[in-house]
Motif scaffolding. Sequence first.
Motif, mmCIF file in Angstrom:
data_model
loop_
_atom_site.group_PDB
_atom_site.id
_atom_site.type_symbol
_atom_site.label_atom_id
_atom_site.label_comp_id
_atom_site.label_asym_id
_atom_site.label_seq_id
_atom_site.Cartn_x
_atom_site.Cartn_y
_atom_site.Cartn_z
ATOM 1 N N GLN A 140 0.913 -1.412 0.041
ATOM 2 C CA GLN A 140 -0.013 0.033 -0.041
ATOM 3 C C GLN A 140 0.902 1.253 -0.130
ATOM 4 O OE1 GLN A 140 -3.544 0.346 -0.241
ATOM 5 N NE2 GLN A 140 -2.382 2.477 -0.537
ATOM 6 N N MET A 141 2.013 1.095 0.707
ATOM 7 C CA MET A 141 2.983 2.252 0.619
ATOM 8 C C MET A 141 3.589 2.430 -0.739
ATOM 9 S SD MET A 141 6.168 2.823 3.169
ATOM 10 C CE MET A 141 7.060 1.286 2.582
ATOM 11 N N GLN A 142 3.863 1.305 -1.358
ATOM 12 C CA GLN A 142 4.236 1.289 -2.807
ATOM 13 C C GLN A 142 3.214 2.107 -3.749
ATOM 14 O OE1 GLN A 142 7.493 0.925 -3.643
ATOM 15 N NE2 GLN A 142 8.046 0.299 -1.493
ATOM 16 N N VAL A 143 2.150 1.712 -3.501
ATOM 17 C CA VAL A 143 1.174 2.313 -4.394
ATOM 18 C C VAL A 143 0.858 3.573 -4.287
ATOM 19 C CG1 VAL A 143 -1.515 2.145 -4.924
ATOM 20 C CG2 VAL A 143 -0.339 0.053 -4.655
ATOM 21 N N SER A 144 0.966 4.179 -3.020
ATOM 22 C CA SER A 144 0.731 5.605 -2.699
ATOM 23 C C SER A 144 2.029 6.439 -3.048
ATOM 24 C CB SER A 144 0.778 5.745 -1.173
ATOM 25 O OG SER A 144 -0.474 5.049 -0.591
ATOM 26 N N LYS A 145 3.210 5.807 -3.175
ATOM 27 C CA LYS A 145 4.488 6.377 -3.729
ATOM 28 C C LYS A 145 4.080 6.666 -5.249
ATOM 29 C CE LYS A 145 9.420 5.943 -3.979
ATOM 30 N NZ LYS A 145 10.334 5.276 -3.549
ATOM 31 N N GLN A 146 3.789 5.564 -6.048
ATOM 32 C CA GLN A 146 3.818 5.531 -7.335
ATOM 33 C C GLN A 146 2.367 6.594 -7.689
ATOM 34 O OE1 GLN A 146 5.750 4.638 -9.285
ATOM 35 N NE2 GLN A 146 6.913 3.716 -7.814
ATOM 36 N N GLU A 147 1.438 6.759 -6.928
ATOM 37 C CA GLU A 147 0.162 7.720 -7.291
ATOM 38 C C GLU A 147 0.973 9.115 -7.204
ATOM 39 O OE1 GLU A 147 -2.706 6.611 -4.600
ATOM 40 O OE2 GLU A 147 -3.481 4.781 -6.158
ATOM 41 N N TRP A 148 1.704 9.248 -6.142
ATOM 42 C CA TRP A 148 2.296 10.768 -5.889
ATOM 43 C C TRP A 148 3.051 10.911 -7.225
ATOM 44 C CZ3 TRP A 148 7.284 11.551 -2.427
ATOM 45 C CH2 TRP A 148 7.583 12.691 -2.631
ATOM 46 N N GLN A 149 4.069 9.931 -7.715
ATOM 47 C CA GLN A 149 4.744 10.497 -8.656
ATOM 48 C C GLN A 149 3.900 10.598 -9.888
ATOM 49 O OE1 GLN A 149 8.176 10.691 -8.524
ATOM 50 N NE2 GLN A 149 8.459 10.045 -6.478
ATOM 51 N N ASN A 174 0.600 13.455 0.790
ATOM 52 C CA ASN A 174 0.230 13.340 2.267
ATOM 53 C C ASN A 174 -0.269 11.785 2.493
ATOM 54 O OD1 ASN A 174 0.865 15.787 3.076
ATOM 55 N ND2 ASN A 174 -1.304 16.629 2.769
ATOM 56 N N ASN A 175 -0.828 11.253 1.263
ATOM 57 C CA ASN A 175 -1.188 9.957 0.987
ATOM 58 C C ASN A 175 -0.304 8.816 1.455
ATOM 59 O OD1 ASN A 175 -4.137 10.664 1.133
ATOM 60 N ND2 ASN A 175 -4.012 10.364 -0.969
ATOM 61 N N TYR A 176 1.038 9.334 0.708
ATOM 62 C CA TYR A 176 2.048 8.454 0.708
ATOM 63 C C TYR A 176 2.751 8.529 2.122
ATOM 64 C CZ TYR A 176 7.079 7.254 0.174
ATOM 65 O OH TYR A 176 8.172 6.485 0.455
ATOM 66 N N ARG A 177 2.964 9.685 2.813
ATOM 67 C CA ARG A 177 3.453 9.902 4.191
ATOM 68 C C ARG A 177 2.495 9.054 5.287
ATOM 69 N NH1 ARG A 177 5.207 16.244 4.723
ATOM 70 N NH2 ARG A 177 6.941 16.106 3.374
ATOM 71 N N ALA A 225 0.416 6.375 4.459
ATOM 72 C CA ALA A 225 1.012 4.967 4.299
ATOM 73 C C ALA A 225 2.225 4.589 4.813
ATOM 74 C CB ALA A 225 0.942 4.725 2.654
ATOM 75 N N CYS A 226 3.202 5.481 4.882
ATOM 76 C CA CYS A 226 4.472 5.082 5.598
ATOM 77 C C CYS A 226 4.378 4.905 6.999
ATOM 78 C CB CYS A 226 5.525 6.376 5.291
ATOM 79 S SG CYS A 226 6.078 6.195 3.729
ATOM 80 N N GLU A 227 3.467 5.865 7.576
ATOM 81 C CA GLU A 227 3.183 5.910 9.071
ATOM 82 C C GLU A 227 2.316 4.643 9.446
ATOM 83 O OE1 GLU A 227 4.389 7.559 11.436
ATOM 84 O OE2 GLU A 227 5.416 9.024 9.991
ATOM 85 N N SER A 228 1.509 4.091 8.644
ATOM 86 C CA SER A 228 0.671 3.117 8.784
ATOM 87 C C SER A 228 1.570 1.822 8.805
ATOM 88 C CB SER A 228 -0.569 3.002 7.868
ATOM 89 O OG SER A 228 -1.207 3.993 7.663
ATOM 90 N N TYR A 229 2.629 1.799 7.759
ATOM 91 C CA TYR A 229 3.356 0.652 7.750
ATOM 92 C C TYR A 229 4.073 0.556 9.171
ATOM 93 C CZ TYR A 229 7.463 -2.301 6.314
ATOM 94 O OH TYR A 229 8.432 -3.410 6.401
ATOM 95 N N GLU A 230 4.642 1.827 9.662
ATOM 96 C CA GLU A 230 5.459 1.423 10.897
ATOM 97 C C GLU A 230 4.483 1.160 11.820
ATOM 98 O OE1 GLU A 230 8.554 1.727 11.015
ATOM 99 O OE2 GLU A 230 9.080 2.349 8.815
ATOM 100 N N GLN A 231 3.288 1.727 12.064
ATOM 101 C CA GLN A 231 2.379 1.326 13.085
ATOM 102 C C GLN A 231 2.143 -0.181 13.291
ATOM 103 O OE1 GLN A 231 -1.184 3.560 13.068
ATOM 104 N NE2 GLN A 231 -1.747 2.770 14.861
ATOM 105 N N LYS A 232 1.942 -0.591 11.954
ATOM 106 C CA LYS A 232 1.754 -2.095 11.742
ATOM 107 C C LYS A 232 2.572 -2.977 12.188
ATOM 108 C CE LYS A 232 -1.740 -3.389 10.333
ATOM 109 N NZ LYS A 232 -2.861 -3.830 11.062
#
Length: 442
Positions: free
Chosen positions: A262-271, A338-341, A343-350
Amino acid sequence: MRRLTISLSLFVLQLSWCMAQPWTMTQCMQYAVKHNHQVKQAALELENYKTNQTSAIGKFLPAVEANIGAQYNFGRAIDPETNGYTDVNTYYNGYSLNMSLPVFDGFGRLHALKAAKASVLMGHQALRQQQDMTALNVLQAFANAAYYDGLVRMADERVQETTLLLKQTRLLEEVGRKSAADVAQVVSQQAEADYELTRQQNLLASALLELKKEMAFPLSEELSVKSEESDYGGRTVDSIQQQGPVPTVLGDNPELLTAHYQMQVSKQEWQQARASLYPSLSLSAGLSTTYYHTLHVPSASSFSNQFKNNMGEYIGATLSIPLFNRLQTLSSIRRAKNNYRIACESYEQKHMELEKLLREAWLDWQGYKKQTIQMEKKVEADSMAYRLTRRQFEEGLSTAIDLHTTSAQLLNSRATLLQCRLMAIVKEQLVRYYKGEQIWTE
């Protein structure tokens, strides 16, 4: 026809025999993973992700379209031959074939394709996560059903023992070795055993109903569980071994991998959103022809001649440079970032949550294994105490109350031992799940 009837009869008998056999833990988990509705929904969502990936690949291909148009003109119109006005009725027919190919769009299509690929990987992990969660829910429901099934068997054994004890006590009363009060106390114990058996049977029925729901099993069909052993991965409830230090590596846990993709998807959507700042270039080409005929007037040129003579071709290039769109592009980029950030925070929390749950499950597993060893010793001691007390009761050296106390203590110890064994299996599978191991077999 007779052979077909025999085959169908054998199939029905075999199916009935399978339904009548007790189900093991592995069989229940396998059935649930194949029939659970949420698992099927996750599989369909994965198909949608694959369809999106196919659509992203298709955007690299040229777009081709063909158009055919027909038009009748009544009254004043423009003559396509002279470009002058005419008031006769005419028929107009047009054909065109167009092709367009985007050459450069700021790598937006490339980032969209990468996002689609990451979504497919995320869908695979989401499906695996749903399968594992279904298996874990069935595992817990099976443990509850197996626990109550064991209690029913223990209660039934106690009913048989109290019935036999009542017969012996009445015989001893006839010979004067027991009093009427002793008989009354044993009758009370038998009634209590009957009540406990009925209560445990009701609890077992409720536990089996919950297990059927988790398995997506027909509620009207009969289902029984095999509580003597779990038959999971070659393990039984008695094969509980010590397993090293506290684990800290989550491995390929599906929940963690889902958050990662999900973090990778958000990163590509940002790009992809940033690609809107770049100019875009596209090529186009096509050809067209027409046919014109004045109604009720013989045509000077045939359809084939007009189709050939009116043929026209074109080729072109379009360069689009974004200048100002009322800050919509900048807002989209900021939102995607912001969605990418997030997702990054969600990954660390998970990651932190799963590591905590892994440690808790491991500690619970170790605790239940130690409790199992202790309860085995206690059951052995309580069994010896019950046998000695019953022997003393038959010889008149102890009362029915003493016998009831030791019997209840033994029953409680056996129930606690069964619970510890089953919970040790449940916690072991939780540890394996958090570590990213496969907890169910195909």
